[in-house]
Design a protein around this motif. Structure first.
Motif, PDB file in Angstrom:
ATOM      1  N   UNK A 156      48.893  44.644  33.057  1.00 47.58           N
ATOM      2  CA  UNK A 156      48.117  43.564  32.445  1.00 47.58           C
ATOM      3  C   UNK A 156      48.311  42.271  33.232  1.00 47.58           C
ATOM      4  N   UNK A 157      49.552  41.940  33.543  1.00 50.23           N
ATOM      5  CA  UNK A 157      49.821  40.710  34.295  1.00 50.23           C
ATOM      6  C   UNK A 157      49.205  40.774  35.690  1.00 50.23           C
ATOM      7  N   UNK A 158      49.343  41.926  36.345  1.00 50.18           N
ATOM      8  CA  UNK A 158      48.757  42.104  37.672  1.00 50.18           C
ATOM      9  C   UNK A 158      47.233  41.972  37.616  1.00 50.18           C
ATOM     10  N   UNK A 159      46.621  42.544  36.590  1.00 48.66           N
ATOM     11  CA  UNK A 159      45.159  42.505  36.456  1.00 48.66           C
ATOM     12  C   UNK A 159      44.659  41.073  36.305  1.00 48.66           C
ATOM     13  N   UNK A 160      45.348  40.282  35.487  1.00 45.80           N
ATOM     14  CA  UNK A 160      44.938  38.884  35.333  1.00 45.80           C
ATOM     15  C   UNK A 160      45.122  38.111  36.634  1.00 45.80           C
ATOM     16  N   UNK A 161      46.180  38.410  37.366  1.00 46.82           N
ATOM     17  CA  UNK A 161      46.381  37.766  38.662  1.00 46.82           C
ATOM     18  C   UNK A 161      45.319  38.162  39.668  1.00 46.82           C
ATOM     19  N   UNK A 162      44.998  39.439  39.716  1.00 41.20           N
ATOM     20  CA  UNK A 162      43.951  39.927  40.614  1.00 41.20           C
ATOM     21  C   UNK A 162      42.628  39.248  40.314  1.00 41.20           C
ATOM     22  N   UNK A 163      42.293  39.171  39.034  1.00 43.69           N
ATOM     23  CA  UNK A 163      41.051  38.517  38.627  1.00 43.69           C
ATOM     24  C   UNK A 163      41.059  37.050  39.044  1.00 43.69           C
ATOM     25  N   UNK A 164      42.197  36.373  38.854  1.00 47.61           N
ATOM     26  CA  UNK A 164      42.289  34.971  39.229  1.00 47.61           C
ATOM     27  C   UNK A 164      42.059  34.755  40.714  1.00 47.61           C
ATOM     28  N   UNK A 165      42.655  35.603  41.537  1.00 41.65           N
ATOM     29  CA  UNK A 165      42.435  35.495  42.981  1.00 41.65           C
ATOM     30  C   UNK A 165      40.999  35.856  43.350  1.00 41.65           C
ATOM     31  N   UNK A 166      40.389  36.726  42.559  1.00 40.83           N
ATOM     32  CA  UNK A 166      39.028  37.181  42.843  1.00 40.83           C
ATOM     33  C   UNK A 166      37.979  36.112  42.522  1.00 40.83           C
TER      34      UNK A 166
ATOM     35  N   UNK B 174      42.247  26.932  43.746  1.00 40.57           N
ATOM     36  CA  UNK B 174      41.836  27.569  42.500  1.00 40.57           C
ATOM     37  C   UNK B 174      42.264  29.040  42.479  1.00 40.57           C
ATOM     38  N   UNK B 175      42.112  29.720  43.610  1.00 44.18           N
ATOM     39  CA  UNK B 175      42.534  31.128  43.693  1.00 44.18           C
ATOM     40  C   UNK B 175      44.024  31.257  43.385  1.00 44.18           C
ATOM     41  N   UNK B 176      44.853  30.435  43.999  1.00 44.45           N
ATOM     42  CA  UNK B 176      46.296  30.494  43.782  1.00 44.45           C
ATOM     43  C   UNK B 176      46.652  30.027  42.371  1.00 44.45           C
ATOM     44  N   UNK B 177      45.950  29.002  41.902  1.00 47.74           N
ATOM     45  CA  UNK B 177      46.225  28.499  40.552  1.00 47.74           C
ATOM     46  C   UNK B 177      45.942  29.545  39.485  1.00 47.74           C
ATOM     47  N   UNK B 178      44.782  30.183  39.588  1.00 50.49           N
ATOM     48  CA  UNK B 178      44.436  31.232  38.626  1.00 50.49           C
ATOM     49  C   UNK B 178      45.223  32.514  38.883  1.00 50.49           C
ATOM     50  N   UNK B 179      45.371  32.869  40.150  1.00 50.15           N
ATOM     51  CA  UNK B 179      46.030  34.120  40.503  1.00 50.15           C
ATOM     52  C   UNK B 179      47.496  34.171  40.100  1.00 50.15           C
TER      53      UNK B 179
ATOM     54  N   UNK C  84      48.749  34.839  35.022  1.00 53.37           N
ATOM     55  CA  UNK C  84      49.782  35.811  34.651  1.00 53.37           C
ATOM     56  C   UNK C  84      51.050  35.151  34.088  1.00 53.37           C
ATOM     57  N   UNK C  85      51.413  33.998  34.628  1.00 53.44           N
ATOM     58  CA  UNK C  85      52.599  33.304  34.108  1.00 53.44           C
ATOM     59  C   UNK C  85      52.368  32.853  32.671  1.00 53.44           C
ATOM     60  N   UNK C  86      51.183  32.300  32.404  1.00 49.92           N
ATOM     61  CA  UNK C  86      50.872  31.877  31.030  1.00 49.92           C
ATOM     62  C   UNK C  86      50.874  33.058  30.065  1.00 49.92           C
ATOM     63  N   UNK C  87      50.288  34.166  30.477  1.00 54.73           N
ATOM     64  CA  UNK C  87      50.259  35.354  29.631  1.00 54.73           C
ATOM     65  C   UNK C  87      51.676  35.883  29.417  1.00 54.73           C
ATOM     66  N   UNK C  88      52.491  35.893  30.462  1.00 52.87           N
ATOM     67  CA  UNK C  88      53.868  36.386  30.344  1.00 52.87           C
ATOM     68  C   UNK C  88      54.686  35.513  29.390  1.00 52.87           C
TER      69      UNK C  88
ATOM     70  N   UNK D 270      56.204  36.778  25.910  1.00 53.26           N
ATOM     71  CA  UNK D 270      57.633  36.664  25.652  1.00 53.26           C
ATOM     72  C   UNK D 270      57.964  35.895  24.384  1.00 53.26           C
ATOM     73  N   UNK D 271      57.208  34.854  24.123  1.00 54.69           N
ATOM     74  CA  UNK D 271      57.484  34.008  22.959  1.00 54.69           C
ATOM     75  C   UNK D 271      56.990  34.641  21.661  1.00 54.69           C
TER      76      UNK D 271
END
Length: 111
Positions: free
Chosen positions: A18-28, A35-40, A44-48, A52-53
């Protein structure tokens, strides 16, 4: 190793994908390098952090079962869609099938 343990391992793998998929989408979808690095990396960090919380087995603020299930389906479903929108249609479908299988078994086995 029994099937219940394998299902727990699959649950962990599904969370990582799931985290990888959101990162892939962000880079895509990012329009420029920033923007690619920010989303990519950021998405995933926000979702993680959210996971966790609120949703991990040791969540600081555990959610009620109904809300937990709704958010789980939204996040995992969103990851499947993110894979598909990133050009990974087959992987997105396989991921969605594994999520349904995993959640069904977890419900039946009260995991």
């Amino acid at each position: 190793m029994d099937f219940k343990s394998l299902n727990l391992a699959l649950a962990f793998l599904i969370e990582l994908v799931m985290l990888w998929a959101f990162g892939l989408w962000g880079f895509h979808v990012g329009s420029g390098p920033l923007m690619k690095w920010g989303l990519g990396l950021g998405l995933p960090v926000l979702v993680a952090v959210f996971w966790g919380v609120f949703m991990s087995p040791r969540a600081v603020y555990p959610l009620p079962d109904g809300l937990y299930l709704v958010l789980q389906v939204m996040l995992f479903g969103g990851a499947a869609v993110a894979l598909m929108l990133s050009g990974k249609m087959t992987l997105g479908i396989v991921y969605a099938v594994l999520v349904v299988l995993n959640l069904t078994l977890a419900l039946l086995w009260k995991q």
